[in-house]
Write a protein that holds these residues in place. Structure first.
Motif, PDB file in Angstrom:
ATOM      1  N   ILE A   1       5.322   0.509  10.035  1.00 44.21           N
ATOM      2  CA  ILE A   1       6.245   0.420  11.162  1.00 44.21           C
ATOM      3  C   ILE A   1       5.736  -0.582  12.190  1.00 44.21           C
ATOM      4  O   ILE A   1       6.505  -1.413  12.698  1.00 44.21           O
ATOM      5  N   GLN A   2       4.457  -0.547  12.488  1.00 40.57           N
ATOM      6  CA  GLN A   2       3.885  -1.487  13.448  1.00 40.57           C
ATOM      7  C   GLN A   2       4.040  -2.919  12.955  1.00 40.57           C
ATOM      8  O   GLN A   2       4.442  -3.813  13.705  1.00 40.57           O
TER       9      GLN A   2
ATOM     10  N   VAL B   1       0.838  -1.204   0.000  1.00 41.41           N
ATOM     11  CA  VAL B   1       0.000   0.000   0.000  1.00 41.41           C
ATOM     12  C   VAL B   1       0.869   1.250   0.000  1.00 41.41           C
ATOM     13  O   VAL B   1       0.670   2.168  -0.803  1.00 41.41           O
ATOM     14  N   VAL B   2       1.857   1.292   0.898  1.00 40.87           N
ATOM     15  CA  VAL B   2       2.688   2.492   1.041  1.00 40.87           C
ATOM     16  C   VAL B   2       3.565   2.724  -0.187  1.00 40.87           C
ATOM     17  O   VAL B   2       3.859   3.869  -0.534  1.00 40.87           O
ATOM     18  N   GLU B   3       3.962   1.668  -0.845  1.00 41.40           N
ATOM     19  CA  GLU B   3       4.820   1.809  -2.021  1.00 41.40           C
ATOM     20  C   GLU B   3       4.025   2.057  -3.298  1.00 41.40           C
ATOM     21  O   GLU B   3       4.605   2.271  -4.353  1.00 41.40           O
TER      22      GLU B   3
ATOM     23  N   THR C   1      -0.288   7.905   8.698  1.00 37.33           N
ATOM     24  CA  THR C   1      -0.996   6.785   9.314  1.00 37.33           C
ATOM     25  C   THR C   1      -0.641   5.477   8.619  1.00 37.33           C
ATOM     26  O   THR C   1      -0.394   4.455   9.278  1.00 37.33           O
ATOM     27  N   LEU C   2      -0.593   5.492   7.302  1.00 38.34           N
ATOM     28  CA  LEU C   2      -0.221   4.297   6.555  1.00 38.34           C
ATOM     29  C   LEU C   2       1.219   3.892   6.856  1.00 38.34           C
ATOM     30  O   LEU C   2       1.520   2.704   7.038  1.00 38.34           O
ATOM     31  N   ARG C   3       2.105   4.877   6.940  1.00 37.47           N
ATOM     32  CA  ARG C   3       3.500   4.610   7.282  1.00 37.47           C
ATOM     33  C   ARG C   3       3.604   4.024   8.696  1.00 37.47           C
ATOM     34  O   ARG C   3       4.391   3.120   8.946  1.00 37.47           O
TER      35      ARG C   3
ATOM     36  N   ALA D   1      10.489   2.929   7.694  1.00 34.48           N
ATOM     37  CA  ALA D   1       9.619   2.390   6.654  1.00 34.48           C
ATOM     38  C   ALA D   1      10.450   1.882   5.471  1.00 34.48           C
ATOM     39  O   ALA D   1      10.135   0.849   4.876  1.00 34.48           O
ATOM     40  N   ARG D   2      11.530   2.576   5.148  1.00 34.06           N
ATOM     41  CA  ARG D   2      12.432   2.105   4.077  1.00 34.06           C
ATOM     42  C   ARG D   2      13.154   0.825   4.501  1.00 34.06           C
ATOM     43  O   ARG D   2      13.284  -0.115   3.714  1.00 34.06           O
ATOM     44  N   VAL D   3      13.621   0.786   5.748  1.00 34.99           N
ATOM     45  CA  VAL D   3      14.296  -0.404   6.276  1.00 34.99           C
ATOM     46  C   VAL D   3      13.343  -1.601   6.256  1.00 34.99           C
ATOM     47  O   VAL D   3      13.759  -2.730   6.003  1.00 34.99           O
ATOM     48  N   ALA D   4      12.069  -1.342   6.487  1.00 37.11           N
ATOM     49  CA  ALA D   4      11.077  -2.413   6.515  1.00 37.11           C
ATOM     50  C   ALA D   4      11.029  -3.168   5.186  1.00 37.11           C
ATOM     51  O   ALA D   4      10.825  -4.384   5.166  1.00 37.11           O
ATOM     52  N   GLY D   5      11.229  -2.469   4.090  1.00 40.88           N
ATOM     53  CA  GLY D   5      11.257  -3.132   2.779  1.00 40.88           C
ATOM     54  C   GLY D   5      12.430  -4.084   2.641  1.00 40.88           C
ATOM     55  O   GLY D   5      12.299  -5.188   2.102  1.00 40.88           O
TER      56      GLY D   5
END
Length: 140
Positions: free
Chosen positions: A44-45, A21-23, A38-40, A118-122
């Motif tokens: 993170i969550q 969704v975020v990407e 909120t989406l970001r 959020a970038r690290v999450a990818g």
């Protein structure tokens, strides 16, 4: 002893959906800043939950397949080192980066840090998926 991997898989899948969704420019370009944040935050969550599931499952696998004594009370870096020795993960430093990102968001909130996490999450998603595949292949 076979480990139950369903919660780990669910957490990784949830992170993948949130990142999708975020990407997506078709989503992020049409929503306001508050919705983007909120989406970001959802990414993170999901990252935090998946990260926790990964390291706990890593520890559990090592306890059952290597030695409970060897992994009891070790630092996170040492846990990752042992996991790498047993080919569950391939890069201790990368996993320490995930650990640091998780800690940054747990102890403080900052918009710039949130974007970085959020970038690290990818990156984490790819590593978590590989880790899960290793567990599935060796889960007996």
């Amino acid at each position: 002893m076979s480990l139950k991997l369903s919660n780990l898989k669910k957490s990784i899948d949830a992170l993948a959906r949130a990142l999708h969704v975020v990407e997506s420019p078709t989503v992020m370009d049409v929503v306001d800043l508050a919705t983007q944040e909120t989406l970001r935050a959802g990414v993170i969550q999901n990252f935090q939950v998946a990260y926790e599931q990964c390291w706990k499952m890593m520890k559990r696998w090592l306890e059952h397949n290597v030695s409970e004594i060897q992994v009891d009370g070790v630092t996170r870096r040492e846990l990752f080192r042992i996991a790498a020795e047993h080919l569950l993960i391939d890069d201790v430093d990368r996993w320490m980066t995930f650990h640091q990102a998780r800690n940054e968001m747990t102890h403080t909130y900052d918009g710039d840090v949130a974007q970085d996490v959020a970038r690290v999450a990818g990156i984490f998603l790819r590593q978590a998926t590989q880790f899960c595949e290793q567990l599935e292949a060796r889960n007996d």
